[in-house]
Design a protein around this motif. Structure first.
Motif, PDB file in Angstrom:
ATOM      1  N   GLN A  58      -8.049   6.522  -2.968  1.00  0.00           N
ATOM      2  CA  GLN A  58      -7.407   5.433  -3.719  1.00  0.00           C
ATOM      3  C   GLN A  58      -7.296   5.815  -5.192  1.00  0.00           C
ATOM      4  OE1 GLN A  58      -9.043   1.515  -2.958  1.00  0.00           O
ATOM      5  NE2 GLN A  58      -8.156   0.785  -4.870  1.00  0.00           N
ATOM      6  N   LEU A  59      -6.113   5.556  -5.779  1.00  0.00           N
ATOM      7  CA  LEU A  59      -5.923   5.924  -7.199  1.00  0.00           C
ATOM      8  C   LEU A  59      -6.302   4.756  -8.100  1.00  0.00           C
ATOM      9  CD1 LEU A  59      -2.505   7.782  -6.962  1.00  0.00           C
ATOM     10  CD2 LEU A  59      -4.727   8.800  -7.382  1.00  0.00           C
ATOM     11  N   ARG A  88      -1.441  -1.144  -4.145  1.00  0.00           N
ATOM     12  CA  ARG A  88      -2.528  -0.158  -4.140  1.00  0.00           C
ATOM     13  C   ARG A  88      -1.948   1.211  -3.792  1.00  0.00           C
ATOM     14  NH1 ARG A  88      -8.089  -2.067  -1.396  1.00  0.00           N
ATOM     15  NH2 ARG A  88      -7.799  -3.669  -2.968  1.00  0.00           N
ATOM     16  N   ARG A  89      -2.368   2.223  -4.563  1.00  0.00           N
ATOM     17  CA  ARG A  89      -1.826   3.573  -4.340  1.00  0.00           C
ATOM     18  C   ARG A  89      -2.915   4.487  -3.807  1.00  0.00           C
ATOM     19  NH1 ARG A  89      -0.419   1.132  -8.738  1.00  0.00           N
ATOM     20  NH2 ARG A  89       1.778   1.004  -9.394  1.00  0.00           N
ATOM     21  N   PHE A  90      -2.530   5.354  -2.912  1.00  0.00           N
ATOM     22  CA  PHE A  90      -3.462   6.353  -2.369  1.00  0.00           C
ATOM     23  C   PHE A  90      -2.856   7.732  -2.560  1.00  0.00           C
ATOM     24  CE2 PHE A  90      -4.152   2.428  -0.139  1.00  0.00           C
ATOM     25  CZ  PHE A  90      -5.533   2.328   0.018  1.00  0.00           C
ATOM     26  N   ARG A  91      -3.661   8.675  -3.022  1.00  0.00           N
ATOM     27  CA  ARG A  91      -3.213  10.064  -3.131  1.00  0.00           C
ATOM     28  C   ARG A  91      -3.581  10.763  -1.813  1.00  0.00           C
ATOM     29  NH1 ARG A  91       0.134  12.893  -5.524  1.00  0.00           N
ATOM     30  NH2 ARG A  91      -0.415  12.128  -7.603  1.00  0.00           N
ATOM     31  N   VAL A  92      -2.575  11.271  -1.117  1.00  0.00           N
ATOM     32  CA  VAL A  92      -2.805  11.930   0.170  1.00  0.00           C
ATOM     33  C   VAL A  92      -2.662  13.432  -0.039  1.00  0.00           C
ATOM     34  CG1 VAL A  92      -2.027  12.127   2.568  1.00  0.00           C
ATOM     35  CG2 VAL A  92      -1.888   9.929   1.393  1.00  0.00           C
ATOM     36  N   GLN A  93      -3.669  14.176   0.421  1.00  0.00           N
ATOM     37  CA  GLN A  93      -3.699  15.611   0.145  1.00  0.00           C
ATOM     38  C   GLN A  93      -4.414  16.316   1.283  1.00  0.00           C
ATOM     39  OE1 GLN A  93      -5.404  15.723  -3.702  1.00  0.00           O
ATOM     40  NE2 GLN A  93      -4.236  17.454  -4.396  1.00  0.00           N
ATOM     41  N   GLY A  94      -3.709  17.157   2.028  1.00  0.00           N
ATOM     42  CA  GLY A  94      -4.340  17.973   3.066  1.00  0.00           C
ATOM     43  C   GLY A  94      -5.326  17.223   3.950  1.00  0.00           C
ATOM     44  N   ASN A 138       0.865  -1.193   0.000  1.00  0.00           N
ATOM     45  CA  ASN A 138       0.000   0.000   0.000  1.00  0.00           C
ATOM     46  C   ASN A 138       0.896   1.236   0.000  1.00  0.00           C
ATOM     47  OD1 ASN A 138      -2.894  -1.171   0.639  1.00  0.00           O
ATOM     48  ND2 ASN A 138      -1.414  -2.274   1.911  1.00  0.00           N
ATOM     49  N   CYS A 139       0.693   2.119  -0.983  1.00  0.00           N
ATOM     50  CA  CYS A 139       1.573   3.291  -1.102  1.00  0.00           C
ATOM     51  C   CYS A 139       0.776   4.561  -0.839  1.00  0.00           C
ATOM     52  CB  CYS A 139       2.149   3.382  -2.505  1.00  0.00           C
ATOM     53  SG  CYS A 139       2.894   1.861  -3.064  1.00  0.00           S
TER      54      CYS A 139
END
Ligand SMILES: Nc1ncnc2c1ncn2[C@@H]1O[C@H](COP(=O)(O)OP(=O)(O)OP(=O)(O)O)[C@@H](O)[C@H]1O
Length: 377
Positions: free
Chosen positions: A376-377, A365-371, A26-27
């Protein structure tokens, strides 16, 4: 063992978030300060009931909120029923921990059930900081490895606090006299516990050190010899006698000056202290080798306990930014050859992560982390 999902409420910079994980890799990808490490820290809470970053739990409550909740669903094997672990804290109250909604009587009973290993930019603090950091690290590791150790440690620390409070009281209120019988009664209990702690640490290190050295050699191509030894007065002297010998000094200093709480772990490279002799890169390798050895030894414990499929969760914080290509390649080899189970990693750059993981088989699995959001991407 797999963490299937994570749910956060008012945890650090997250107001509300739910993430579903893969049993593979998991990224968490996002800019600096977006909340990637906070996700790893939430997992750390589920495993060890506390933050890896702050000793003050209230710091984990989102600014302006008055409580936080971290909830995780774990499954032991594929298809097995999930178990829900929840850690929560309300401002000014005691932290609570539940397993399938049942509160634990003692937080300590949870330790070691869902082990996790964090590889973090702060690992080299173990080398640079004082002996307390190192004791805390090995005591936490040993507690996950062997529950009996944690029980002895808790009893020892409670008695030590009582003894120190008595020494302080004697100094603060000399007119009231000093209850020496009470001190001797504490010492009678403290002495065997301290000796036991030091012996357990020494025995553990005999097992841990060869595994650690092997990981160092693999990471650093074996150019230098590393060693790890345990230094304790209690292995040579009788702790009860030491307490009596030091009584006057302890009364003067208002604290217990000898004991298992003063022991240290000595890190050497080619016979010299790693702290002053090793380069920054060598210090990083030393620290990562400690963490990889931690992973291996915790895995052997899970296997011995009959949970063959179980491996500790591996949390890799910021490895691509901090490590050179060779060390990253070595770590990813271990990911690729199934040495690890479920892995969580953070990075600022999606393209770099994808490139580094191009040859890694298995589910990613990739996750975009923002504020304070994670998608999940
Ligand atoms: N209790 C809190 N309430 C609100 N925000 C918090 C709280 N604790 C930490 N933060 C915020 O979380 C952010 C840091 O998040 P985190 O350490 O997860 O970042 P990161 O994505 O790992 O960054 P980097 O790439 O720099 O390591 C900071 O902006 C910090 O202000």
């Amino acid at each position: 063992m797999t963490l299937d999902s994570l749910q956060l409420l008012f945890f650090k910079n997250y107001e509300a978030a739910t993430l579903q994980f893969t049993p593979g890799l998991n990224c968490f990808i996002g800019d600096n300060g977006s909340g990637k490490t906070n996700l790893l820290d939430a997992i750390h809470y589920l495993s060890l009931t506390k933050s890896a970053l702050t000793p003050v739990d209230a710091n984990s409550i989102k600014q302006g909120a008055d409580f936080f909740v971290v909830k995780g669903k774990f499954s032991a094997d594929e298809g097995a029923d999930a178990e829900t672990i929840q850690v929560s804290l309300r401002q000014g109250q005691k932290k609570t921990l539940t397993h399938d909604k049942q509160p634990y009587e003692r937080m300590a009973d949870h330790i070691g059930r869902y082990p996790a290993v964090l590889v973090s930019p702060y690992d080299t603090d173990l080398i640079r900081e004082g002996s307390e950091e190192r004791r805390k690290y090995f005591d936490s590791l040993l507690s996950q490895f062997d529950h009996g150790f944690l029980d002895v440690l808790i009893a020892y620390n409670a008695l030590l606090r009582q003894r120190n409070a008595l020494l302080k009281l004697a100094a603060d209120r000399p007119a009231q006299g000093f209850d020496r019988d009470y001190l001797l009664a504490i010492d009678d209990q403290l002495a065997p516990l301290g000796t036991n702690l030091s012996q357990q640490r020494a025995t553990f290190l005999e097992r841990f050190t060869p595994i650690f050295r092997q990981h160092y050699q693999q990471l650093a191509d074996g150019r230098e010899e590393v060693s790890l030894t345990y230094k304790s007065q209690l292995l040579e002297a009788d702790f009860g006698q030491l307490l009596r010998q030091n009584e006057r000094r302890d009364l003067m200093m208002q604290r217990t000056t000898a004991g298992a709480h003063r022991d240290d772990f000595v890190f050497l490279m080619d016979g010299l202290p790693v702290k002053s002799y090793a380069s920054q890169g060598q210090q990083k390798s030393y620290a990562i080798a400690l963490k990889l050895a931690q992973f291996e030894i915790l895995t052997t414990r899970l296997v011995a306990a009959g949970t063959e499929a179980a491996k500790p969760l591996l949390l890799l914080d910021d490895i691509f930014d901090r490590l050179d290509d060779k060390r990253i390649a070595r770590l990813l080899e271990l990911v690729a050859d199934d040495t690890f189970g479920q892995v969580f990693l953070t990075d600022t750059n999606l393209a770099r992560t994808d490139q580094a993981l191009a040859n890694v088989r298995g589910d990613i699995r990739r996750f975009r982390v923002q504020g304070g959001t994670a998608e999940q991407l």
